[in-house]
Design an enzyme around this catalytic site. Sequence first.
Site, mmCIF file in Angstrom:
data_model
loop_
_atom_site.group_PDB
_atom_site.id
_atom_site.type_symbol
_atom_site.label_atom_id
_atom_site.label_comp_id
_atom_site.label_asym_id
_atom_site.label_seq_id
_atom_site.Cartn_x
_atom_site.Cartn_y
_atom_site.Cartn_z
ATOM 1 N N ASP A 36 10.609 41.067 23.970
ATOM 2 C CA ASP A 36 10.458 40.106 22.867
ATOM 3 C C ASP A 36 11.805 39.785 22.231
ATOM 4 O O ASP A 36 11.889 38.973 21.319
ATOM 5 C CB ASP A 36 9.527 40.672 21.785
ATOM 6 C CG ASP A 36 8.061 40.490 22.133
ATOM 7 O OD1 ASP A 36 7.794 39.883 23.182
ATOM 8 O OD2 ASP A 36 7.193 40.951 21.368
ATOM 9 N N ASP A 296 19.396 -8.275 27.587
ATOM 10 C CA ASP A 296 19.260 -6.954 28.217
ATOM 11 C C ASP A 296 17.988 -6.259 27.760
ATOM 12 O O ASP A 296 17.250 -5.699 28.561
ATOM 13 C CB ASP A 296 20.460 -6.059 27.869
ATOM 14 C CG ASP A 296 21.700 -6.461 28.648
ATOM 15 O OD1 ASP A 296 21.532 -6.902 29.790
ATOM 16 O OD2 ASP A 296 22.807 -6.346 28.114
ATOM 17 N N GLY A 431 16.658 3.487 36.864
ATOM 18 C CA GLY A 431 15.593 3.599 37.853
ATOM 19 C C GLY A 431 15.834 2.767 39.095
ATOM 20 O O GLY A 431 15.260 3.016 40.152
ATOM 21 N N MET A 432 16.708 1.749 39.015
ATOM 22 C CA MET A 432 16.989 0.881 40.168
ATOM 23 C C MET A 432 18.034 1.482 41.105
ATOM 24 O O MET A 432 18.245 0.990 42.200
ATOM 25 C CB MET A 432 17.513 -0.478 39.674
ATOM 26 C CG MET A 432 16.451 -1.366 39.064
ATOM 27 S SD MET A 432 15.237 -1.871 40.278
ATOM 28 C CE MET A 432 16.181 -3.074 41.216
#
Length: 510
Positions: A36, A296, A431-432
């Site tokens: 812990d 954009d 993402g492209m």
Amino acid sequence: MKLAYWMYAGPAHIGTLRVASSFKNVHAIMHAPLGDDYFNVMRSMLERERDFTPVTASIVDRHVLARGSQNKVVENITRKDKEERPDLIVLTPTCTSSILQEDLQNFVDRASMDSESDVILADVNHYRVNELQAADRTLEQVVRFYIEKSKKQGDLNLTKTEKPSANILGIFTLGFHNQHDCRELKRLLQELGIEINEVIPEGGSVNNLKNLPRAWFNLVPYREVGLMTAIYLEKEFGMPYVSTTPMGVVDTATCIREIEKILNSFDKDVVVDFESYIDKQTRFVSQAAWFSRSIDCQNLTGKKAVVFGDATHAASMTKILAREMGINVACAGTYCKHDADWFKEQVQGYCDEVLITDDHTEVGDLIARIEPSAIFGTQMERHIGKRLNIPCGVISAPVHIQNFPLGYRPFLGYEGTNQIADLVYNSFTLGMEDHLLEIFGGHDTKEVITKSLSTEEGLTWTSDAQAELSKIPGFVRGKIKRNTEKFARENNISEINIEVMYAAKESLNA
């Protein structure tokens, strides 16, 4: 109690230790078994600080179980009192050591007799509350203890400061960009002509807590920690507080207007008006307002996003995406189950569905089902995004080392709006990248990988089908692969070939 390899909010004692180690010259003693006591390692690794973490573990071992804990705990408290000379020692059990049902308050009373430091037991139910609730409660307990102590000693100063001033409550260690937010809030308040009275607990001294009532109002930037303290100070001294998080252009303006209203209620002769400041900051200092109207940002209009995090950041981010950037928030969620009602009220009308859960698998399955263009969440959603090949912007704790930046990265105030605009835009456009690399080459295109969270057993792809799949652009490949595998399962097909792919496509178009 449940076994999990990932928790959004940790156990209660972690919250207590975060508050105690944020104050200057406060030492925490954790009554716990080995295992812990990972807080020291975690804080030393993540927080970019030079100081040692002021936490000592009083280990519960077989000798303690045989003889009882009192001697060991009292000895540890008095030893640390002599070695460190702290102003305050906080004793906390953990959920594991709470099972022993020991009278720790008695240990604290006993140790107080031999210690020059103040000694208190963290008043937290370790089975009922999580890390954030415990942190909120511990901060309020420490403030209450020193206010009551000052009342008894007769040195509590209730005279308001000459100039308008504020306390900032709830900035503490391991928080999401808390240090940067604190700097931005100080700058914001100073530009409004408001002095900083105290910032607690981060870098604050417990001996200065008696000065808290001198401020004109309290600012609570995060709901998770500081709200109980603000409510206590309001009840005890009639101190007003502002709990609107100044995140995003709209809510920052709302927060400033609430501050203006409080200041005008104090002095009827001197009326402050911050509208010109809000206008100037929105139009010229914050880049987010004009960026949201640029071509954009308009390219992002209607794109789908999923937001998940603590109540404060997830609610604010949802409103920023929907209200300020025109992005469709398919789902907004939080792991703060105790604050579910407030969260639902905040995001109402800004998202399609709401998810309240502390189970990361539920979040992962929801993201896989929705297939958003981007995710905004915690470190866990970053992992989920990587597995699904969906970009993720991190907007909330819990986070890893890359979200404890050395550079200035606030999320609150007008500079925070710029950071958020950058984060949002970069999360979507990157993402492209895979697709462009595949078209123009320059890198070995990676093998097609399974983009589902739960691996589909019993399904095999023929080499022809895999070759066909690799021709599909990267940003839709995962979706087509999942749909094809779903079609194959529904029709009891174990081998996926090109014919099955086309049949799956036709069934979707039908």
